[in-house]
Design an enzyme around this catalytic site. Structure first.
Site, short mmCIF file in Angstrom:
data_model
loop_
_atom_site.label_atom_id
_atom_site.label_comp_id
_atom_site.label_asym_id
_atom_site.label_seq_id
_atom_site.Cartn_x
_atom_site.Cartn_y
_atom_site.Cartn_z
N LYS A 182 0.87 -1.05 -0.13
CA LYS A 182 0.21 -0.11 0.09
C LYS A 182 0.91 1.27 0.26
CE LYS A 182 -3.67 -2.62 -0.33
NZ LYS A 182 -4.08 -3.36 0.76
C1 LIG Z 1 -5.38 -4.14 0.83
C2 LIG Z 1 -6.65 -4.02 0.88
C3 LIG Z 1 -7.84 -4.47 1.72
C4 LIG Z 1 -7.22 -5.36 2.89
O1 LIG Z 1 -6.31 -4.80 3.68
P1 LIG Z 1 -5.42 -5.85 4.81
O2 LIG Z 1 -4.59 -4.88 5.68
O3 LIG Z 1 -4.58 -6.61 3.68
O4 LIG Z 1 -6.03 -6.69 5.51
C5 LIG Z 1 -9.02 -4.16 1.73
N1 LIG Z 1 -9.51 -3.68 0.62
C6 LIG Z 1 -8.84 -3.09 -0.23
C7 LIG Z 1 -9.08 -2.23 -1.34
C8 LIG Z 1 -7.29 -3.30 -0.08
O5 LIG Z 1 -6.69 -3.06 -1.25
#
Ligand SMILES: *Cc1c(COP(=O)(O)O)cnc(C)c1O
Length: 382
Positions: A184
């Protein structure tokens, strides 16, 4: 596999390492002062009243839904073109996910127009996902939510720092959820954040994050409390001090990293504008994105697998965002969903490819990606 250009990469410096080391030496590892600092810094950055750091983005979503009392008998309208966690967290509450299609091949976010006919007396909330960091039509969606008295949850996993008419993504609806997974825009390895301006929701989220307990180990350690009550059913969704320390440093670099993502996106858009056989979604999009992803849509005639294999043969990693959630085996079996329900989402699910994009990417790496995409097309047309 050693990529010449990976899909994503983390930017961790000496300052992150020192920050985590300081925590390890401090003797206090579970949620405490550093997490409070991280939450305050994140809330201030977004200009929102409450922020709660949690174990990951998925539980951030679960807390948001649970705090809104979403449960059995409720329906939640959400996009299918998202990471499966957006929908899985709805299932944790025993509510039913109702998927709405996206706007178009040029705007891959949920369509307000397609949400409205799906609203029933059971509908409790609309969940939006700011795909790639490009904001959804929040004015239309919030207007719709007001009209039918629905809550709005923003899955802002792609969008920390994205703005919409001067307002920050994640602060536009009732609750906003962020993820700090390693790919991210800012990372704590695993981690997430729930934000809200609503005091009633903040209190529930605070309790539910830690078993529903009225005091924390941290409070008792500081001599602020001796015991606790359990006010409601909660979970252990806490983050820890090592991750919060990482998050504090990463937050400081977020603007700079988002700007670099924007630069690379500009290079891609400029150099691929006249490339035959591909469409570039969000080309007309207003500014303010976090440029989390760079999606392209391949021409119908191209075999996606062939394109992705060609890129891999040149050392370039690509990906797909996303296989539609409603077509996953589990969702088909449990809800009877299937092909044909969401034509645009399904088309993107078949034809989308995500090109590499991360702040430490060099101009040379971006040029290699561009030239590779273009050369595939030349070879294919011959
Ligand atoms: C990464 C992501 C999540 C979940 O996040 P985690 O920290 O991996 O549990 C939820 N929604 C979207 C759109 C994502 O890209």
């Amino acid at each position: 596999m050693k990529w010449r250009v990976p899909l994503a990469d983390v930017t961790i410096g000496e300052d992150e390492i020192i920050a985590v080391e300081d925590v390890l030496r401090s003797g206090w590892l579970s949620m405490g002062k550093i997490t409070e600092d991280f939450e305050r810094a994140f809330a201030d950055y977004l200009g929102v009243r409450y922020a709660f750091a949690v174990a990951n983005g998925t539980v951030a979503l679960h807390l948001a839904y649970a705090a809104l009392d979403i449960g059995p008998g409720n329906e939640v309208i959400l996009p299918s073109l998202t990471f499966v966690a957006t929908a899985n967290a709805v299932l944790y509450t025993d509510a039913v996910p109702i998927f709405a299609d996206i706007k178009s091949l040029d705007d891959l976010t949920i369509s307000a127009e397609k949400i409205e006919p799906l609203i029933t007396s059971r509908t409790k909330a609309i969940v939006v996902m700011h795909y790639g960091g490009y904001l959804c039509d929040m004015e239309l969606i919030i207007e719709l939510a007001r009209k039918y008295d629905l809550a709005v949850v923003e899955d802002a996993a792609h969008a920390p720092g994205a703005t919409y008419r001067g307002m920050e993504a994640g602060t536009l609806g009732d609750v906003g959820c962020f993820s700090f997974f390693a790919n991210k825009n800012m990372t704590t390895g695993e981690g997430g954040m729930v934000v809200t301006n609503r005091e009633d929701l903040a209190e529930k989220i605070r309790l539910m994050r830690s078993h529903g307990m009225t005091t924390l180990t941290w409070d008792r350690h500081r001599g602020h409390a001796f015991s606790y009550d359990v006010a409601l059913l909660g979970y252990n969704y806490r983050i820890d001090e090592m991750r919060s320390a990482l998050g504090l440093v990463q937050l400081k670099k977020l603007e700079m990293n988002n700007r670099r993502r924007e630069e690379i996106t500009r290079i891609y858009r400029r150099e691929l504008a006249d490339c035959p056989g591909i469409r570039l979604p969000f080309n007309e999009h207003r500014r303010g994105s976090t440029y989390h992803l760079f999606p392209i849509i391949l021409d119908e005639m191209v075999e996606r697998r062939k394109f992705m294999e060609y890129m891999r043969s040149l050392g370039i990693q690509t990906s797909i965002h996303y296989p539609p959630v409603h077509l996953f085996d589990y969702y088909r079996r449990r809800f009877g969903y299937g092909k044909g329900m969401l034509p645009l989402t399904e088309m993107v699910g078949r034809r989308e490819v995500t090109l590499p994009l991360y702040p430490s990417m060099s101009d040379e790496q971006a040029a290699l990606v561009v030239n590779s995409v273009r050369s595939f097309w030349k070879a294919n047309l011959l």
